[in-house]
Design a protein around this motif. Structure first.
Motif, PDB file in Angstrom:
ATOM      1  N   ILE A   1       0.864  -1.172   0.000  1.00 34.48           N
ATOM      2  CA  ILE A   1       0.000   0.000   0.000  1.00 34.48           C
ATOM      3  C   ILE A   1       0.904   1.226   0.000  1.00 34.48           C
ATOM      4  O   ILE A   1       1.631   1.460   0.981  1.00 34.48           O
ATOM      5  N   ARG A   2       0.902   1.985  -1.072  1.00 27.75           N
ATOM      6  CA  ARG A   2       1.717   3.203  -1.112  1.00 27.75           C
ATOM      7  C   ARG A   2       1.100   4.212  -0.149  1.00 27.75           C
ATOM      8  O   ARG A   2      -0.017   4.705  -0.368  1.00 27.75           O
ATOM      9  N   PHE A   3       1.848   4.500   0.935  1.00 28.34           N
ATOM     10  CA  PHE A   3       1.266   5.288   2.022  1.00 28.34           C
ATOM     11  C   PHE A   3       2.344   6.105   2.718  1.00 28.34           C
ATOM     12  O   PHE A   3       3.422   5.587   2.996  1.00 28.34           O
ATOM     13  N   PRO A   4       2.066   7.385   3.013  1.00 25.30           N
ATOM     14  CA  PRO A   4       0.903   8.149   2.556  1.00 25.30           C
ATOM     15  C   PRO A   4       1.020   8.433   1.054  1.00 25.30           C
ATOM     16  O   PRO A   4       2.100   8.778   0.575  1.00 25.30           O
ATOM     17  N   HIS A   5      -0.082   8.291   0.338  1.00 24.80           N
ATOM     18  CA  HIS A   5      -0.057   8.470  -1.109  1.00 24.80           C
ATOM     19  C   HIS A   5      -0.141   9.948  -1.459  1.00 24.80           C
ATOM     20  O   HIS A   5      -1.019  10.654  -0.951  1.00 24.80           O
ATOM     21  N   PRO A   6       0.768  10.449  -2.323  1.00 24.83           N
ATOM     22  CA  PRO A   6       0.750  11.880  -2.655  1.00 24.83           C
ATOM     23  C   PRO A   6      -0.552  12.348  -3.285  1.00 24.83           C
ATOM     24  O   PRO A   6      -0.931  13.513  -3.131  1.00 24.83           O
TER      25      PRO A   6
ATOM     26  N   CYS B   1      -8.341  -5.149   5.567  1.00 22.33           N
ATOM     27  CA  CYS B   1      -7.209  -4.980   6.467  1.00 22.33           C
ATOM     28  C   CYS B   1      -5.916  -4.961   5.664  1.00 22.33           C
ATOM     29  O   CYS B   1      -5.706  -5.813   4.801  1.00 22.33           O
ATOM     30  N   TRP B   2      -5.048  -4.002   5.952  1.00 22.78           N
ATOM     31  CA  TRP B   2      -3.791  -3.908   5.213  1.00 22.78           C
ATOM     32  C   TRP B   2      -2.841  -5.043   5.559  1.00 22.78           C
ATOM     33  O   TRP B   2      -1.912  -5.320   4.799  1.00 22.78           O
ATOM     34  N   TYR B   3      -3.038  -5.697   6.665  1.00 16.89           N
ATOM     35  CA  TYR B   3      -2.155  -6.788   7.071  1.00 16.89           C
ATOM     36  C   TYR B   3      -2.658  -8.138   6.554  1.00 16.89           C
ATOM     37  O   TYR B   3      -1.927  -8.865   5.895  1.00 16.89           O
TER      38      TYR B   3
ATOM     39  N   ARG C   1       1.287   9.347  18.586  1.00 17.27           N
ATOM     40  CA  ARG C   1      -0.118   9.056  18.884  1.00 17.27           C
ATOM     41  C   ARG C   1      -1.052   9.690  17.848  1.00 17.27           C
ATOM     42  O   ARG C   1      -2.025   9.081  17.422  1.00 17.27           O
ATOM     43  N   PHE C   2      -0.720  10.919  17.431  1.00 24.56           N
ATOM     44  CA  PHE C   2      -1.571  11.628  16.472  1.00 24.56           C
ATOM     45  C   PHE C   2      -0.822  11.921  15.172  1.00 24.56           C
ATOM     46  O   PHE C   2      -1.124  12.891  14.480  1.00 24.56           O
ATOM     47  N   LYS C   3       0.143  11.067  14.843  1.00 17.46           N
ATOM     48  CA  LYS C   3       0.901  11.193  13.593  1.00 17.46           C
ATOM     49  C   LYS C   3       0.205  10.351  12.526  1.00 17.46           C
ATOM     50  O   LYS C   3       0.230   9.109  12.575  1.00 17.46           O
ATOM     51  N   ALA C   4      -0.408  10.988  11.558  1.00 22.78           N
ATOM     52  CA  ALA C   4      -1.217  10.269  10.570  1.00 22.78           C
ATOM     53  C   ALA C   4      -0.419   9.232   9.793  1.00 22.78           C
ATOM     54  O   ALA C   4      -0.937   8.170   9.444  1.00 22.78           O
ATOM     55  N   SER C   5       0.848   9.505   9.536  1.00 20.74           N
ATOM     56  CA  SER C   5       1.667   8.557   8.765  1.00 20.74           C
ATOM     57  C   SER C   5       1.988   7.294   9.553  1.00 20.74           C
ATOM     58  O   SER C   5       2.498   6.329   8.987  1.00 20.74           O
ATOM     59  N   ASN C   6       1.679   7.277  10.843  1.00 16.72           N
ATOM     60  CA  ASN C   6       1.903   6.094  11.676  1.00 16.72           C
ATOM     61  C   ASN C   6       0.682   5.178  11.704  1.00 16.72           C
ATOM     62  O   ASN C   6       0.706   4.118  12.316  1.00 16.72           O
ATOM     63  N   TYR C   7      -0.395   5.585  11.038  1.00 16.65           N
ATOM     64  CA  TYR C   7      -1.636   4.807  11.063  1.00 16.65           C
ATOM     65  C   TYR C   7      -1.680   3.789   9.920  1.00 16.65           C
ATOM     66  O   TYR C   7      -1.160   4.022   8.832  1.00 16.65           O
TER      67      TYR C   7
ATOM     68  N   ASP D   1       5.963  -4.006   7.403  1.00 15.49           N
ATOM     69  CA  ASP D   1       5.068  -2.869   7.206  1.00 15.49           C
ATOM     70  C   ASP D   1       4.454  -2.935   5.809  1.00 15.49           C
ATOM     71  O   ASP D   1       5.190  -2.978   4.819  1.00 15.49           O
ATOM     72  N   PRO D   2       3.122  -2.935   5.686  1.00 16.25           N
ATOM     73  CA  PRO D   2       2.504  -2.999   4.355  1.00 16.25           C
ATOM     74  C   PRO D   2       2.804  -1.795   3.474  1.00 16.25           C
ATOM     75  O   PRO D   2       2.561  -1.850   2.264  1.00 16.25           O
ATOM     76  N   SER D   3       3.374  -0.725   4.048  1.00 12.86           N
ATOM     77  CA  SER D   3       3.699   0.445   3.234  1.00 12.86           C
ATOM     78  C   SER D   3       5.138   0.424   2.725  1.00 12.86           C
ATOM     79  O   SER D   3       5.601   1.399   2.131  1.00 12.86           O
TER      80      SER D   3
END
Length: 311
Positions: free
Chosen positions: A4-9, A54-56, A113-119, A161-163
């Motif tokens: 999964i390309r993440f975060p995708h531009p 699920c990405w996993y 905790r609130f870092k979007a790229s960690n989700y 990591d799926p990314s």
């Protein structure tokens, strides 16, 4: 697990992400506002209509009660592998080969905790305590990141990591639907651990740990993967027959089915892709013209997948 390309531009300006980032004070649970943003990553480059998975595990997670925003690096104090995890590794005869490489203790990553790229988008069954939960081992002897100023992406994280393309390619799926390491070599416990990080042996170790922590070989998922693997195998064989007989209608139908079952928003697409690759290998052993043409078509389908998903 597929890449999964993440975060995708292409999703950098997603309305939900913009609202999340604009918020001055976050509260626990705010990350649930990013479900649609996370799910959208599965459809970039496709004409997918949604449904979510699920990405996993690639388990379908259409219902709100089963989908979760998973913190890849846990936001709280870390847990060790459970007794069940260790028993699973022991039954496979590999626990002793793996344990020396794992550093499991730590205070977690509260600044993420609130870092979007960690989700990551996850099913509840993968994210629950007893599965992944707050487990996040790193390589023994390598420094765990403990400060927000440090580059956590350079950390020697054991879980796949799926990314990350190389992480995803450390896993394979066999004809009965089981996820296995893509590499058989094992790391050398007598050699420096860090210098082995990019070796096939370390990829084997990371795959084995990830398989048990994410519960990727849950019996129901094995059955579902086998079903997709078998369908793609039949589609590939039908495609070969269509080429041999000159049946253009059947050929088009086979191509459509193969793309449908292996596109990134399809449930358990990884199993379909493994079947596709296995058929390409099998056809390579033949010099018959229909087999060579079929192999070319299957390779074109693989290329279509990569163009839609990879940088």
């Amino acid at each position: 697990m597929i890449y999964i390309r993440f975060p995708h531009p292409d999703l950098a300006n997603h309305v939900d992400l913009a609202r999340f980032l604009a918020k001055v004070q976050h509260s626990d649970g705010d990350w649930t506002s990013l479900f649609d943003w996370l799910e959208a990553h599965q459809y970039v480059g496709t004409n997918g209509l949604g449904g979510g998975k699920c990405w996993y595990s690639e388990q379908p997670i259409g219902g709100k009660g089963d989908r979760e925003v998973e913190h890849f690096r846990p936001k709280m104090k870390l847990s060790s592998l459970t007794t069940t995890h260790r028993n699973d590794l022991r039954k496979k005869g590999i626990l002793a080969a793996i344990e020396p490489f794992l550093e499991e203790s730590g205070e977690g990553y509260p600044w993420l905790r609130f870092k979007a790229s960690n989700y990551r988008l996850s099913s509840a069954s993968v994210n629950m305590q007893g599965s992944k939960g707050s487990i996040f081992p790193v390589l023994k002897g390598a420094q765990r990141i403990e400060d927000p100023s440090e580059d956590y992406l350079a950390e020697f994280a054991i879980l796949l990591d799926p990314s990350v393309i190389e992480d995803v390619e450390s896993l394979a799926i066999n004809p009965i639907g089981e996820i296995t390491p893509a590499f058989a070599e094992r790391p050398n416990p007598a050699a420096d651990f860090v210098t082995q990080w990019n070796s096939n042996g370390m990829r084997w170790l990371r795959a084995e740990v990830s398989i048990v922590v994410f519960d990727l070989n849950n019996s129901s998922w094995i059955k579902s993967r086998k079903d997709i693997y078998d369908k793609v195998t039949r589609d590939a064989l039908d495609l070969r027959s269509a080429i041999a007989s000159g049946n253009e209608a059947l050929l088009r139908k086979c191509k459509e089915l193969l793309l449908e079952r292996t596109r990134k928003d399809a449930p358990f697409a990884g199993a379909g892709r493994s079947a596709l690759q296995d058929q390409i290998r099998a056809l390579a052993a033949s010099n018959a013209l229909p087999d060579k043409l079929a192999q070319t078509v299957l390779k074109e389908i693989q290329a279509t997948i990569r163009r839609a998903e990879y940088p």
